[in-house]
Structure formats: structure tokens, C-alpha cells
Scaffold this active site. Sequence first.
Site, PDB file in Angstrom:
ATOM      1  N   ILE A  10      26.782  28.525  40.578  1.00  0.00           N
ATOM      2  CA  ILE A  10      26.821  29.979  40.787  1.00  0.00           C
ATOM      3  C   ILE A  10      27.149  30.679  39.473  1.00  0.00           C
ATOM      4  O   ILE A  10      28.202  30.431  38.887  1.00  0.00           O
ATOM      5  CB  ILE A  10      27.947  30.367  41.773  1.00  0.00           C
ATOM      6  CG1 ILE A  10      27.834  29.588  43.071  1.00  0.00           C
ATOM      7  CG2 ILE A  10      27.962  31.868  42.033  1.00  0.00           C
ATOM      8  CD1 ILE A  10      29.061  29.780  43.965  1.00  0.00           C
ATOM      9  N   GLY A  11      26.291  31.563  39.035  1.00  0.00           N
ATOM     10  CA  GLY A  11      26.534  32.291  37.782  1.00  0.00           C
ATOM     11  C   GLY A  11      26.887  33.737  38.053  1.00  0.00           C
ATOM     12  O   GLY A  11      26.076  34.644  37.798  1.00  0.00           O
ATOM     13  N   GLU A  69      29.972  32.078  51.120  1.00  0.00           N
ATOM     14  CA  GLU A  69      30.927  31.425  50.217  1.00  0.00           C
ATOM     15  C   GLU A  69      32.356  31.508  50.745  1.00  0.00           C
ATOM     16  O   GLU A  69      33.176  30.642  50.469  1.00  0.00           O
ATOM     17  CB  GLU A  69      30.818  32.086  48.829  1.00  0.00           C
ATOM     18  CG  GLU A  69      31.619  31.368  47.766  1.00  0.00           C
ATOM     19  CD  GLU A  69      31.434  31.975  46.372  1.00  0.00           C
ATOM     20  OE1 GLU A  69      30.408  32.632  46.123  1.00  0.00           O
ATOM     21  OE2 GLU A  69      32.333  31.781  45.539  1.00  0.00           O
TER      22      GLU A  69
HETATM   23  C1  LIG Z   1      38.249  26.611  40.961  1.00  0.00           C
HETATM   24  C2  LIG Z   1      37.407  27.800  40.612  1.00  0.00           C
HETATM   25  C3  LIG Z   1      36.035  27.711  40.680  1.00  0.00           C
HETATM   26  C4  LIG Z   1      35.252  28.802  40.331  1.00  0.00           C
HETATM   27  N1  LIG Z   1      33.883  28.646  40.362  1.00  0.00           N
HETATM   28  C5  LIG Z   1      33.106  29.678  40.015  1.00  0.00           C
HETATM   29  C6  LIG Z   1      31.688  29.516  39.993  1.00  0.00           C
HETATM   30  O1  LIG Z   1      31.154  28.447  40.295  1.00  0.00           O
HETATM   31  N2  LIG Z   1      30.934  30.572  39.620  1.00  0.00           N
HETATM   32  C7  LIG Z   1      31.480  31.772  39.287  1.00  0.00           C
HETATM   33  O2  LIG Z   1      30.730  32.700  39.005  1.00  0.00           O
HETATM   34  N3  LIG Z   1      32.833  31.945  39.263  1.00  0.00           N
HETATM   35  C8  LIG Z   1      33.647  30.934  39.609  1.00  0.00           C
HETATM   36  N4  LIG Z   1      35.017  31.079  39.577  1.00  0.00           N
HETATM   37  C9  LIG Z   1      35.586  32.323  39.082  1.00  0.00           C
HETATM   38  C10 LIG Z   1      36.289  33.168  40.123  1.00  0.00           C
HETATM   39  O3  LIG Z   1      35.374  33.769  40.980  1.00  0.00           O
HETATM   40  C11 LIG Z   1      37.147  34.173  39.359  1.00  0.00           C
HETATM   41  O4  LIG Z   1      38.177  33.440  38.735  1.00  0.00           O
HETATM   42  C12 LIG Z   1      37.749  35.226  40.241  1.00  0.00           C
HETATM   43  O5  LIG Z   1      36.750  36.054  40.779  1.00  0.00           O
HETATM   44  C13 LIG Z   1      38.774  36.084  39.466  1.00  0.00           C
HETATM   45  O6  LIG Z   1      38.213  36.579  38.297  1.00  0.00           O
HETATM   46  P1  LIG Z   1      38.952  36.395  36.872  1.00  0.00           P
HETATM   47  O7  LIG Z   1      39.319  34.973  36.727  1.00  0.00           O
HETATM   48  O8  LIG Z   1      38.104  37.015  35.831  1.00  0.00           O
HETATM   49  O9  LIG Z   1      40.319  37.211  37.031  1.00  0.00           O
HETATM   50  P2  LIG Z   1      40.539  38.768  36.805  1.00  0.00           P
HETATM   51  O10 LIG Z   1      39.450  39.517  37.478  1.00  0.00           O
HETATM   52  O11 LIG Z   1      40.766  39.020  35.354  1.00  0.00           O
HETATM   53  O12 LIG Z   1      41.876  39.006  37.605  1.00  0.00           O
HETATM   54  C14 LIG Z   1      43.173  38.659  37.069  1.00  0.00           C
HETATM   55  C15 LIG Z   1      44.226  39.073  38.049  1.00  0.00           C
HETATM   56  O13 LIG Z   1      44.190  40.498  38.234  1.00  0.00           O
HETATM   57  C16 LIG Z   1      44.038  40.840  39.598  1.00  0.00           C
HETATM   58  N5  LIG Z   1      43.148  42.006  39.728  1.00  0.00           N
HETATM   59  C17 LIG Z   1      41.973  42.199  39.101  1.00  0.00           C
HETATM   60  N6  LIG Z   1      41.428  43.372  39.484  1.00  0.00           N
HETATM   61  C18 LIG Z   1      42.282  43.925  40.394  1.00  0.00           C
HETATM   62  C19 LIG Z   1      42.274  45.109  41.180  1.00  0.00           C
HETATM   63  N7  LIG Z   1      41.259  45.985  41.100  1.00  0.00           N
HETATM   64  N8  LIG Z   1      43.307  45.324  42.018  1.00  0.00           N
HETATM   65  C20 LIG Z   1      44.333  44.458  42.119  1.00  0.00           C
HETATM   66  N9  LIG Z   1      44.411  43.305  41.383  1.00  0.00           N
HETATM   67  C21 LIG Z   1      43.387  43.026  40.546  1.00  0.00           C
HETATM   68  C22 LIG Z   1      43.382  39.626  40.244  1.00  0.00           C
HETATM   69  O14 LIG Z   1      43.684  39.559  41.633  1.00  0.00           O
HETATM   70  C23 LIG Z   1      44.015  38.482  39.455  1.00  0.00           C
HETATM   71  O15 LIG Z   1      45.276  38.170  40.002  1.00  0.00           O
HETATM   72  C24 LIG Z   1      35.840  30.017  39.913  1.00  0.00           C
HETATM   73  C25 LIG Z   1      37.241  30.114  39.849  1.00  0.00           C
HETATM   74  C26 LIG Z   1      38.017  29.027  40.170  1.00  0.00           C
HETATM   75  C27 LIG Z   1      39.515  29.141  40.071  1.00  0.00           C
END
Ligand SMILES: Cc1cc2nc3c(=O)[nH]c(=O)nc-3n(C[C@H](O)[C@H](O)[C@H](O)COP(=O)(O)OP(=O)(O)OC[C@H]3O[C@@H](n4cnc5c(N)ncnc54)[C@H](O)[C@@H]3O)c2cc1C
Length: 383
Positions: free
Chosen positions: A133-134, A252
Amino acid sequence: MKIDEIWLRDTRAVAEADTLRSEVREFLDDERKTKSFEPQCNAWLEGHDPAFSRKLGERGWLGLAWPKQYGGGARSDLDRYVVIEELLAAGAPVAAHWIAERQTGPSLLRFGSEEQKMLLLPAIASGECFVAIGMSEPDSGSDLASVRTSARRVENGWSISGSKVWTSHASRSHYLVALCRTSDAGTDRHHGLSQFIIDLQSPGVDVRPIALMNGHAHFAEVVLDSVFVPDTMMLGNEGQGWEQVNAELAYERSGPERFLSTYLLLIALGKEVAKALDAESSALFGGLVAELVALRSMSRSIAEQLAEGLVPQVEATMVKDLGTIFENAVVDVSNLLAPRDLLQDPLSGLNTYLAQSVMAAPLFTLRGGTTEILRGIIAKGLT
Ligand SMILES: Cc1cc2nc3c(=O)[nH]c(=O)nc-3n(C[C@H](O)[C@H](O)[C@H](O)COP(=O)(O)OP(=O)(O)OC[C@H]3O[C@@H](n4cnc5c(N)ncnc54)[C@H](O)[C@@H]3O)c2cc1C
């Protein structure tokens, strides 16, 4: 006690589902006997075994509910649910095909062209085609609409540049389904996004694995540098990426993997708790089982709605939120109740499953959308 003995009975098509359940259990027993796999917590992400996926494909257990002309089994979604919950409950290594079967297949059936369906669905159903998934990018995780990976029109197709991150199993998958910006957002950031099916062997694709603290590197950063994607590999319609991704997220977020990552630990704990029952441990363990029953019931109801073509976004989000909190609670309660001597014993199942779950637990509420984001979706959906 077995999974369907503590859980609510299936209300319809029970006999057929029971037969299938027995077949899957028999298969899993044989596989365990021959040591083809070691049961593992969180195996749907960490248990990557293409040979095991092919075995499931040979038995017709991948794409079970898809139409026959695409390599599917034309069975019911209840049947598929039976197969996946048995595989998850057994901690079987299903990660290789998981994403492709869970969400790429349904997405293709809903939005894909006939050519894309014929190219990918039979290969996914035979356990030979894996998809990553990208969606997430270095600066676009929770705020998915801010993706910056761009797709620019060129002759006969598109040129894609940008980078995706946290892409599970990108280094072991054949395709990446990437959300890209195809035109300016204008006043609505949800406009101008489209999905592409990118062959990960294409020139310009650089997959850089990222190691986790347990040493596994199932994640990767995927850098796309002017990658050519033919017109035929745009998924769905140009500019409809946001709606399509949301439909995909319902698949998902609502499945039983969102509350069964720690199931082996729960069962191992139950065996120990039963040996020396006291009021506190009974209440804590019983509470977990009650939650599990409720989660399963919610998740199965969503599976039925998805099969009817609905997109129960808010309900799916609730399963992911409650399910991952439940998975963490299993770890916390196990830490509290597990007999200390067993935790010193490297050969005890409880010790092994607890160690695996403790390492995986920080990921539960992040992957597929964080708790804060999910609650925002639920709150907005209910007003
Ligand atoms: C094991 C694992 C597998 C994954 N696999 C995939 C994959 O295959 N493909 C893919 O595309 N992604 C994947 N991901 C990514 C995952 O979808 C993201 O980590 C997730 O959506 C959070 O984004 P971020 O890491 O950029 O955190 P951020 O968006 O930077 O968030 C950081 C923190 O801030 C909080 N936050 C952010 N915005 C808000 C808001 N508006 N209000 C309140 N709090 C907020 C969040 O809740 C979090 O606690 C994976 C992640 C993990 C851990």
C-alpha cells in the site's frame, strides 16, 4: 476451548461454514505437525512466507468470495471470514498475500478495468502476486490528503515522482498501489488525487528497507523517480483517488486482524489463569473475552455490509479503534497475570507470545490510522 466455541455461533449457513472451518483446522494441524510454520503473534504482518500463501491459493482459500472468472471461489463472505479468522487464530504466516487479498482484490473488483482484473486477481488468488500500500509519505501520514507524490501526464501514460514511507513488505511485493496527486487540489484538497498500480520492478523505483527495533525489516521507504506507468495501470478514475482510498480503508480497518494480533497470547494466558482462578484474574480475563465476542460481532457485520457494496466507514473505524485497544489490553493483562516463573522460562508459549506482543504493541494503534485520527472520523461521522 476453540475459537468458535467461545464465540457466538454463526447465525446463517452454519453447516457449510462449519465444514470449511474443519477443513482449515485440519490443514493447519498438518502444517504445524510438519513444522511448516511456528505460530506467532502479529503473524499477519510479520509472518511472511510465500510458499505458505501458495498453499492457501492451491486450496482455493484466497479470493474465496471473488467471481470464478477472476480465479475466485464464488463462495460467501462468511466463508472467507471463517478462513481468515482460523488462520489468524493459529498465528499462521499470512503476511505475504494479506494486503493483496484483503484490500487490493476488493478494490480491483470495485474500480479496476477488465484488463487489470484479469492480470492481477487470478495471480493474487493463487498466492503468487503480492501488493503493497503506497499511501503514507514522509510528511503525509495522518493527513493523507496532503500527499505530494505527483503523477504527470506523458505519452501513453504517467510519470510518477515522490516518496512513500512505512510501506509494509514493499521489498517483497510485486506491485505498489500508490495514491498520487494528478492535478492541483484547488479549494478542496481531496480533489486531484488518483491511484496507480506500479510494477515495483519498473526503472526509477528504489525500495529502501527500514529496520524495526526487533530487527525485522518489513517496512520500506519507496522512492519513485520519474517512474513510467502506462494509462492502463491507473486504478479507477482520474481524480477519484480520495473516494477510492476511503473505500479501501474500510476493508483495511474492519477485519479480524485488528483484534486477533494477540490472540495466541490471550489463549496461552487463559490456560494459566484457569489453573488458579481468583476473583481479580477471572474478572480481567473474562472482560477480555467479552470484548472479543463484541468485536467479532461488529467486524462480521461490517464484512456483510462491504459484500453488499456499502462503505461503512465509521463502523469500520470503530472496529479498528476498539480492536487495537483490546490487543493492547491483552498485553497489559498478560503482564499483570502471567505467573512470574513462566516468564523466566524461555520455552513457555506464554513467555514467547508475550515477548512478541510487547515488541509489536506500539504498532497496533498506529498502522492503518492512529487512535486520534480514528476518533476524529467517528466523531464527524456521528454528527
Ligand atoms: C506497522 C505499520 C505498518 C504500516 N504500513 C503502511 C503501509 O503499508 N502503507 C502505508 O501507506 N502506510 C503504512 N503505515 C503508516 C501509517 O498509516 C502511519 O504511520 C499513520 O497513518 C500515522 O501517520 P504518521 O506516522 O505520519 O504520523 P503523524 O501523522 O505524523 O502523526 C503523529 C502523531 O500526531 C497525531 N496527530 C496527527 N494529526 C492529528 C490531528 N489532526 N489530530 C490529533 N492528533 C493528530 C497522530 O495521532 C500521532 O499520534 C504503517 C504504519 C505502521 C506502524
